[in-house]
Design an enzyme around this catalytic site. Structure first.
Site, short mmCIF file in Angstrom:
data_model
loop_
_atom_site.label_atom_id
_atom_site.label_comp_id
_atom_site.label_asym_id
_atom_site.label_seq_id
_atom_site.Cartn_x
_atom_site.Cartn_y
_atom_site.Cartn_z
N GLU A 155 -32.32 40.84 41.86
CA GLU A 155 -31.82 40.63 40.50
C GLU A 155 -32.74 41.37 39.52
O GLU A 155 -33.95 41.31 39.67
CB GLU A 155 -31.79 39.14 40.13
N GLY A 291 -40.85 33.95 38.65
CA GLY A 291 -41.38 32.68 39.15
C GLY A 291 -40.72 32.34 40.48
O GLY A 291 -41.36 31.89 41.42
N ALA A 292 -39.42 32.57 40.52
CA ALA A 292 -38.65 32.28 41.72
C ALA A 292 -37.30 32.97 41.60
O ALA A 292 -36.90 33.37 40.50
CB ALA A 292 -38.43 30.78 41.87
N MET A 293 -36.61 33.11 42.73
CA MET A 293 -35.31 33.79 42.72
C MET A 293 -34.35 33.07 43.64
O MET A 293 -34.67 32.78 44.79
CB MET A 293 -35.53 35.26 43.16
N GLU A 294 -33.13 32.86 43.11
CA GLU A 294 -32.18 31.96 43.75
C GLU A 294 -31.34 32.58 44.85
O GLU A 294 -30.22 32.09 45.10
CB GLU A 294 -31.25 31.40 42.68
N ASN A 295 -31.78 33.63 45.55
CA ASN A 295 -30.97 34.24 46.60
C ASN A 295 -30.26 33.14 47.40
O ASN A 295 -30.88 32.15 47.78
CB ASN A 295 -31.86 35.03 47.57
N HIS A 327 -34.32 24.19 39.44
CA HIS A 327 -33.65 25.32 38.78
C HIS A 327 -32.95 26.21 39.80
O HIS A 327 -31.76 26.50 39.69
CB HIS A 327 -34.72 26.10 38.00
N GLU A 328 -33.69 26.62 40.81
CA GLU A 328 -33.11 27.59 41.76
C GLU A 328 -32.01 26.97 42.60
O GLU A 328 -31.04 27.63 42.94
CB GLU A 328 -34.19 28.19 42.66
N GLU A 350 -28.66 31.26 33.50
CA GLU A 350 -30.04 30.86 33.24
C GLU A 350 -30.14 29.68 32.28
O GLU A 350 -30.99 28.81 32.45
CB GLU A 350 -30.87 32.05 32.76
N1 BES Z 1 -32.78 34.38 38.42
C1 BES Z 1 -34.11 34.10 38.02
C2 BES Z 1 -35.11 35.07 38.58
C3 BES Z 1 -35.22 36.35 37.82
C4 BES Z 1 -35.91 36.38 36.63
C5 BES Z 1 -34.68 37.50 38.30
C6 BES Z 1 -36.02 37.56 35.94
C7 BES Z 1 -34.76 38.67 37.62
C8 BES Z 1 -35.45 38.72 36.44
C9 BES Z 1 -34.53 32.70 38.46
O1 BES Z 1 -33.49 31.81 38.63
C10 BES Z 1 -35.38 32.15 37.37
O2 BES Z 1 -34.86 31.89 36.33
N2 BES Z 1 -36.67 32.01 37.59
C11 BES Z 1 -37.59 31.54 36.59
C12 BES Z 1 -38.16 30.22 36.94
C13 BES Z 1 -37.37 29.13 36.33
C14 BES Z 1 -37.85 27.77 36.77
C15 BES Z 1 -37.33 29.16 34.83
C16 BES Z 1 -38.70 32.56 36.49
O3 BES Z 1 -38.78 33.41 37.36
O4 BES Z 1 -39.46 32.49 35.54
ZN ZN Z 2 -32.66 31.08 36.93
#
Ligand code: BES
Ligand code: ZN
EC number: 3.4.11.14
Length: 894
Positions: A155, A291-295, A327-328, A350
């Site tokens: 992503e 922080g994390a990614m929801e694959n 979240h994920e 998001e």
């Molecule tokens: N889909 C995002 C990861 C992401 C963030 C992909 C930016 C590409 C660019 C994931 O679901 C997400 O939102 N992660 C957050 C953590 C969340 C608990 C707010 C993050 O990575 O900060």
């Molecule tokens: Zn997210």
């Protein structure tokens, strides 16, 4: 952009579908640095800069059969793609996305008469070190050997770096993935393994084949090859859940495992839709940008967002892990099963996940009082950003990948979550849930846009959802509601008016935007209950509150749920303030009131001195989150006043405000205390220590010494405040000890904890040492940002040094993150604290000659903030100074 390989078979096929086409072109969108190599293969280059275009719809994928063979020693990979495609309309080209990949061969063969066929592409690529696409992540084995894992982060637009594909969220297909990997490595992908067999050409390798995925978007595909341990359970709805950790750290996965196992059934119930895959893995990746990614089925996390050690993790880490997991996992439905039609609707993903993560944590850990924390963490942060002229609407049209990267910001996340919270409150949980189920059922395996969600919620509730919500998502900003009251016999008559709230002061200009604002009103008769709920759909309104006695207060925005700020007439405000001191206002209302006043002061609508007086009324405050928000605002004020010569006076003020609560709490937990007490103690001691409160400083030094000597290890919750305090008031030797602790730390959480406080150091040489350390091998690439940001936020000297450091090392920093959101975060943390007009010009000029496309809006926001700071300082510095002096001369009686 370049194009490749003619395939006569499609040309033949297309003859049947339409007029004779020119030779087939396989067009791969987005250029790559390997263009020259393609020339040598006899392939032609397209012109460099084409305006952004979405992929044409005439050819689309049905199934990708994808085999990848990463080499973990020379950092390359080989790939074979066989895509079943559907040709809907005669064409002489197949246009796909592709970046930084070398195509070896490509062909297309039609099959049957239905317009379907198979596209075959062999390619090679590099396992890069940029934390995007298919990349390498460095780790050290328990025996101390450095090795690499191969992992993915797709992503928003980086699946195209791993394989040629139709890399848009609405172009869904199924995936048959197989990985050829060393036989002693773990190989994971979205689905469960269905076959594992020796690889014919090499006895050290195995081919691992995964089950076919449901139809899904490319950005959710994932694979991981490396060495991991895991813990496992089955959730009560029958899903196999595993948490993968670094080797030897399986125990640290248990907390997240428990959260995940509770969360899956919670969402299943909430949405009334089952989790659609047979398994879900949560895995900690060492080098990880987000922080994390929801694959789907294989969620990747930073180590610090997943691993919890019972002894060495602090309470805020536990809370963070719970939120991130919540979240994920929400995305597994909202995002993965139903996906936004285009990135314009990213906020749906998001914003929604950032709202429901709190609902989930509130369910799993009611003792966290997490909804109050939402207001301080998301709601107020969103309002701060959204009051700028350089904000943007939640729904924003985006095209080019750099524009997509740009909207992973507090508007999509925190404002998105805040307006959903307001909407949920307006609709009520029952109808909201019903609408969610309608939406997820109707659009499952498909794509949806913002208006589709409104339609479902409108059907479920019978309320005018689209009309209300369009005012919040299609226009930027939010209203300031001005309210006055008049006693008319037994009734209180309120006059409300709305105007856009601007960080620079009252909205000037014609045609002020208007919102449809759900407003709640409470009174001191029952501070926790709305006496009246209205939908304000005009610029001005009169409201009659029946039977409100003259001595009762009246407050707007119960629970700080409505996304607006409130300005009370002075009489109304006067009547509310005692409710802060005697705690009769609910905590989240005290928080909101204080935060509104603070932002009104920054905007020049009221005087900052008024806010300082209100802050002093919090002497009896027991609530962690209320303190946390107040502390944050005092931090902003301290940074502002670090530009003056009365910085010490504001530190005195901080000490005075925080000492009573510091004394009440003491250093050691008392029997019966819980999560929030631990958070509060850390916050207060850190604040007092940083401000140089003598007793706190002495005790911090004593405990630090015992810690370092191994006599008495500091509890995890006390480490950050103690580290910060001793460093801020320490010397080179203290810094060296901290760097040694950093080197010895086995947990990434501890390393991060240290990295974040290093910027507290004050002397110019030590600041340089910290900045150099930030770019060293000791700091993981994603964490460099918080070290440099910590220096900028640590002191006046640090702010200047960090900015110079960024300018001097720009190429290296930019290259490290290849644009992306980390560069925006770095810029924001590093320049936002300036408060001199000319710095706005300097920042602007620097980025004009050193462009960072994905950070463009952030840069504008920073420059705007610098000018706002400067104006604030000019306006209020003198009166603040006078107030602080006079206060010292005659301290207020508490
Ligand atoms: N889909 C995002 C990861 C992401 C963030 C992909 C930016 C590409 C660019 C994931 O679901 C997400 O939102 N992660 C957050 C953590 C969340 C608990 C707010 C993050 O990575 O900060
Ligand atoms: Zn997210």
């Amino acid at each position: 952009m370049w194009l490749a390989a003619a395939a006569p078979s499609l040309a033949r096929r297309l003859l049947l579908l339409g007029p004779p086409p020119p030779p087939l072109l396989l067009l791969l969108s987005r250029s790559s640095r390997r263009r020259r190599r393609l020339h040598s293969l006899g392939l032609a280059a397209m012109p460099e800069k084409r305006p952004f275009e979405r992929l044409p719809a005439e050819v689309s994928p049905i199934n990708y059969s994808l085999c990848l063979k990463p080499d973990l020693l020379d950092f390359t990979f080989e790939g074979k793609l066989e895509a079943a495609a559907q040709v809907r309309q005669a064409t002489n080209q197949i246009v796909m996305n592709c970046a930084d990949i070398d195509i070896i061969t490509a062909s297309y063969a039609p099959e049957g008469d239905e317009g379907t066929g198979t596209l075959k592409i062999d390619f090679v690529g590099e396992l890069n070190d940029k934390m995007k696409g298919f990349y390498r992540s460095k780790y050290t084995t328990p025996a101390g050997e450095v090795r690499y894992a191969a992992v993915t982060q797709f992503e928003a637009t980086d699946a195209r770096r791993a394989f040629p594909c139709w890399d848009e969220p609405a172009i869904k297909a199924t995936f048959d993935i197989s990985l050829v990997v060393p036989k002693d490595r773990v190989a994971l992908s979205n689905m469960n393994v269905i076959d594992r067999k020796p690889y014919p050409d090499d006895e050290n390798l195995v081919e691992v084949k995964f089950a076919r995925t449901p139809v899904m978007s490319t950005y959710l595909v994932a694979f991981v090859v490396g060495e991991y341990d895991f813990v496992e359970t089955r959730s009560k709805d029958g899903v196999c859940v595993r948490v993968y950790t670094p080797v030897g750290k399986a125990e640290q996965g248990k907390f997240a495992l428990e959260v995940a196992a509770k969360t899956l059934p919670f969402y299943k119930d909430y949405f009334n839709v089952p989790y659609p895959l047979p398994k879900i893995d949560l895995i900690a990746i060492a080098d990880f940008a987000a922080g994390a990614m929801e694959n789907w089925g294989l969620v990747t996390y930073r180590e610090t967002a997943l691993l919890i050690d019972p002894k060495n993790s602090c309470s805020s880490s536990r809370q963070w892990v719970a939120l991130v997991v919540g979240h994920e996992l929400a995305h597994q439905w909202f995002g993965n099963l139903v996906t936004m039609e285009w990135w314009t609707h990213l906020w749906l993903n998001e914003g929604f996940a950032s709202w429901i993560e709190y609902l989930c944590v509130d369910h799993c850990f009611p003792e966290y009082d997490i909804w109050t924390q939402f207001v301080s963490a998301d709601y107020t942060r969103a309002q701060e950003l959204d009051a700028l002229d350089n904000s943007h609407p939640i729904e924003v049209s985006v095209g080019h990948p750099s524009e997509v990267d740009e909207i992973f910001d507090a508007i999509s996340y925190s404002k998105g979550a805040s307006v959903i919270r307001m909407l949920h409150d307006y609709i009520g949980d029952k109808d909201f849930k019903k609408g969610m189920n309608m939406y997820l059922t109707k659009f499952q395996q498909k794509n949806a846009a913002t208006e589709d969600l409104w339609e479902s919620l409108e059907n479920a509730s019978g309320k005018p959802i689209a009309a209300v919500m369009n005012t919040w998502t299609k226009q930027m900003g939010f209203p300031l509601i001005y309210v006055e009251a008049e006693q008319v016999e037994d009734d209180r008559v309120l006059t409300l008016s709305q105007k856009k709230f601007c960080a620079s002061g009252p909205y000037v200009g014609e045609d002020c935007p208007q919102w449809m604002v759900p407003i709640t009103i409470s009174t001191s008769e029952d501070p926790n209950q709305a006496k009246l709920k209205i939908l304000m759909d005009k610029p001005e309104m009169n409201v009659v509150l029946k039977n409100v006695k003259p001595d009762q207060w009246v407050k707007l925005n119960l629970g700080t749920v409505g996304f607006y700020r409130t300005q009370y007439s002075s009489a109304m405000l006067e009547s509310l303030l005692p409710g802060i001191r005697d705690l009769s206002l609910p905590p989240v209302d005290r928080l909101g009131l204080q935060n509104d006043l603070f932002s009104l002061a920054r905007a020049g609508i009221i005087s900052t001195v008024e806010v300082l007086k209100v802050m002093e009324a919090f002497v009896n405050e027991p609530n962690y989150t209320v303190w946390s928000d107040l502390s944050c605002n005092l931090g902003i004020l301290s940074t502002l006043l670090s530009h003056t010569d009365f910085y010490d006076e504001i530190q005195e003020f901080v000490k005075d405000v925080f000492s009573p609560i510091g004394e009440r709490l003491g250093w050691d937990p008392k029997p019966g205390e819980g999560h929030l007490d631990a958070l509060l103690r850390g916050l207060v001691l850190g604040k007092l220590g940083k401000a140089g409160h003598k007793a706190t400083l002495e005790e911090a030094r004593r405990r630090f010494k015992d810690h370092v000597e191994g006599k008495q290890i500091l509890s995890a919750d006390l480490r950050s405040p103690v580290y910060l305090t001793v460093l801020k008031h320490g010397d080179g030797a203290t810094l060296d000890i901290m760097l040694k602790l950093h080197k010895q730390a086995d947990m990434q959480e501890e390393k991060n904890r240290i990295e974040r406080v290093l910027g507290a150091t004050l002397s110019p040489e030590l600041i340089q040492k910290v900045l150099t350390f930030a770019l060293s091998e000791e700091v993981r690439p994603q964490d460099t940002v918080s070290v440099i940001g910590g220096v900028a936020g640590g002191s006046k000297q640090g702010r200047k040094a960090a900015w110079k450091f960024i300018k001097d090392n720009w190429e290296e920093l930019y290259n490290r993150y290849q644009g992306g959101f980390l560069i925006s975060r770095l810029i924001k943390l590093s320049v936002e604290g300036f408060a001199v007009d000319k710095m706005a010009g300097e920042v602007k000029a620097f980025f004009e000659s050193h462009p960072a496309p994905s950070a463009e809006r952030t840069i504008q926001q920073c420059c705007e903030n610098i000018l706002l700071n400067a104006a604030w300082l000019k306006r209020d510095a003198e009166s603040i100074h006078q107030y602080l002096l006079q206060r010292n001369a005659s301290p207020p009686s508490v």
